[in-house]
Design a protein around this motif. Structure first.
Motif, PDB file in Angstrom:
ATOM      1  N   ASP A  43       0.828  -1.195   0.000  1.00 40.15           N
ATOM      2  CA  ASP A  43       0.000   0.000   0.000  1.00 40.15           C
ATOM      3  C   ASP A  43       0.864   1.247   0.000  1.00 40.15           C
ATOM      4  OD1 ASP A  43       0.828   0.474   2.638  1.00 40.15           O
ATOM      5  OD2 ASP A  43      -0.911  -0.574   3.476  1.00 40.15           O
ATOM      6  N   VAL A  44       0.203   2.391  -0.185  1.00 36.04           N
ATOM      7  CA  VAL A  44       0.924   3.654  -0.313  1.00 36.04           C
ATOM      8  C   VAL A  44       1.688   3.997   0.956  1.00 36.04           C
ATOM      9  CG1 VAL A  44       0.628   6.134  -0.643  1.00 36.04           C
ATOM     10  CG2 VAL A  44      -0.651   4.535  -2.061  1.00 36.04           C
ATOM     11  N   ASP A  45       1.092   3.759   2.113  1.00 35.44           N
ATOM     12  CA  ASP A  45       1.767   4.085   3.369  1.00 35.44           C
ATOM     13  C   ASP A  45       3.069   3.299   3.520  1.00 35.44           C
ATOM     14  OD1 ASP A  45      -0.189   5.865   4.057  1.00 35.44           O
ATOM     15  OD2 ASP A  45      -1.338   4.436   5.256  1.00 35.44           O
ATOM     16  N   ALA A  46       3.058   2.036   3.090  1.00 33.42           N
ATOM     17  CA  ALA A  46       4.276   1.225   3.181  1.00 33.42           C
ATOM     18  C   ALA A  46       5.355   1.767   2.249  1.00 33.42           C
ATOM     19  CB  ALA A  46       3.958  -0.227   2.846  1.00 33.42           C
ATOM     20  N   LYS A  47       4.961   2.165   1.044  1.00 37.91           N
ATOM     21  CA  LYS A  47       5.928   2.720   0.097  1.00 37.91           C
ATOM     22  C   LYS A  47       6.515   4.019   0.629  1.00 37.91           C
ATOM     23  CE  LYS A  47       3.438   0.758  -3.849  1.00 37.91           C
ATOM     24  NZ  LYS A  47       2.554   1.026  -4.983  1.00 37.91           N
ATOM     25  N   ARG A  48       5.644   4.871   1.158  1.00 33.55           N
ATOM     26  CA  ARG A  48       6.102   6.145   1.716  1.00 33.55           C
ATOM     27  C   ARG A  48       7.068   5.898   2.882  1.00 33.55           C
ATOM     28  NH1 ARG A  48       1.528   8.129   3.340  1.00 33.55           N
ATOM     29  NH2 ARG A  48       1.070   9.568   1.622  1.00 33.55           N
ATOM     30  N   ALA A  49       6.737   4.939   3.738  1.00 32.51           N
ATOM     31  CA  ALA A  49       7.577   4.664   4.906  1.00 32.51           C
ATOM     32  C   ALA A  49       8.971   4.197   4.492  1.00 32.51           C
ATOM     33  CB  ALA A  49       6.899   3.617   5.786  1.00 32.51           C
ATOM     34  N   GLU A  52      10.826   7.400   3.099  1.00 27.40           N
ATOM     35  CA  GLU A  52      11.099   8.423   4.113  1.00 27.40           C
ATOM     36  C   GLU A  52      12.113   7.942   5.146  1.00 27.40           C
ATOM     37  OE1 GLU A  52       7.215   9.413   5.559  1.00 27.40           O
ATOM     38  OE2 GLU A  52       6.879  10.926   3.990  1.00 27.40           O
TER      39      GLU A  52
END
Length: 343
Positions: A43-49, A52
């Protein structure tokens, strides 16, 4: 990084390509990440994490642009323009299809491009030594340098891995339908491909021009590869007839002649074993420039094509070629700290 130049090279037709400057990278400038929100199983949150945390651990800055598939081309174009203006790179986060869309923008702008793969096969990343584990790919980006790699074009669209006409675009559409129903995996992709091939009936009638050679053929599909790894996994790498190899000097074409159901089963068995080139009815050859003129029904001027997993309609004739201008891909430096030679 100091300015450098790609050595001039000789293509298969003996034409000398002009030397092109390698883009300058400013290590203080923020990398621009383009994230396809729908690519892969993460998911997007995992990619962002992942991005970052890697940037923070190394004291680097990045700008994250998240979008859906419908906005990907527009966002990629804006990101490439911003990256060029800042002296940095645009980074594609997604599968081969997403990478192809970002590469189109980066190639047009002339800015470097990085890759964090989240696809099913990740042929482009694997070919160019980019880790398929996203965190490792993100870490490698921070010390990477631009290096010229070969790209192909089908009409006005850049492709990194492959382009095709005929049954292969149908296979991609079926594969997406199967993935939506059964999930993303190589096994699902294989089953979808078998289902498509078993019902393949439509024949393409093509007038093909490659250099001085002109042919009229009937085929179920015309597949063009710019990735030696994919061709090797198919077991369908063509005989070496031109300078370089597919993805490094030339492109490879595979044509599947119309065959019956029993022969199709044999073809799938050869493909599953990585021995497609040994199957009856498969022809392969190398080229640098091809013009394809399909015989279309009255009133039709467009043909369905696929490139790097995306399916679209293009106006005939179809021109497929190696582009003289390379894509500048961020890759790990060699032990001496400079980009390796060659694509």
């Amino acid at each position: 990084m100091s300015d450098g130049f790609q050595p001039a090279s000789i293509d298969a037709d003996g034409a000398r390509r002009s030397a092109m400057p390698i883009p300058r990278l400013d290590p203080e400038s923020a990398l621009v990440f383009v994230i396809n929100a729908s690519a892969g199983a993460h998911d997007v949150d995992a990619k962002r994490a992942v991005i970052e945390s890697t940037l923070a651990a190394h004291g680097r800055r990045g700008e994250l642009l998240i979008c859906g598939p419908d906005d990907l081309a527009r966002v990629a174009t804006q990101a490439a323009a911003a990256a060029l203006a800042r002296g940095t790179a645009v980074v594609a986060v997604g599968g081969d299809g997403s990478l192809g869309t970002v590469a189109q923008a980066a190639h047009a702008a002339g800015c470097p491009m990085g890759v964090i793969p989240y696809g099913t096969f990740n042929y482009f990343a694997r070919t160019h030594g980019i880790p398929t584990e996203p965190a490792a790919a993100a870490r490698q980006l921070l010390d990477a340098r631009p290096r010229p790699v070969q790209v192909g074009a089908i009409n006005d669209r850049v492709f990194l891995v492959n382009a095709s006409l005929g049954v292969y675009p149908e296979l991609l559409q079926d594969r997406e339908a199967y993935k939506a129903r059964f999930g993303r995996s190589r096994w699902v992709a294989f089953v979808a491909g078998c289902a498509t091939l078993l019902r393949a009936q439509r024949r393409l009638r093509l007038h093909i021009e490659t250099g001085s050679t002109v042919r009229d053929v009937q085929t179920l599909t015309l597949f063009v590869g710019n990735n030696r790894l994919q061709l090797q996994q198919f077991g369908a790498e063509p005989a070496d007839t031109l300078a370089g190899t597919p993805g490094d000097g030339c492109l490879a074409a595979l044509m599947l002649r119309p065959i019956g159901t029993l022969s199709m089963l044999g073809l799938m068995l050869h493909g599953a074993m990585g021995r497609l080139g040994e199957a009856a009815g498969v022809e392969s050859f190398e080229f640098t420039h091809m013009v394809v003129k399909p015989r279309l029904a009255p009133g039709r001027r467009e043909v369905v094509v696929a490139f790097d997993g995306e399916v679209a309609r293009m106006r005939a004739p179809i021109e497929i070629r190696v582009l003289d201008k390379p894509l500048y891909l961020l890759q790990a430096p060699d032990p001496a700290g400079t980009p390796e030679a060659g694509p």
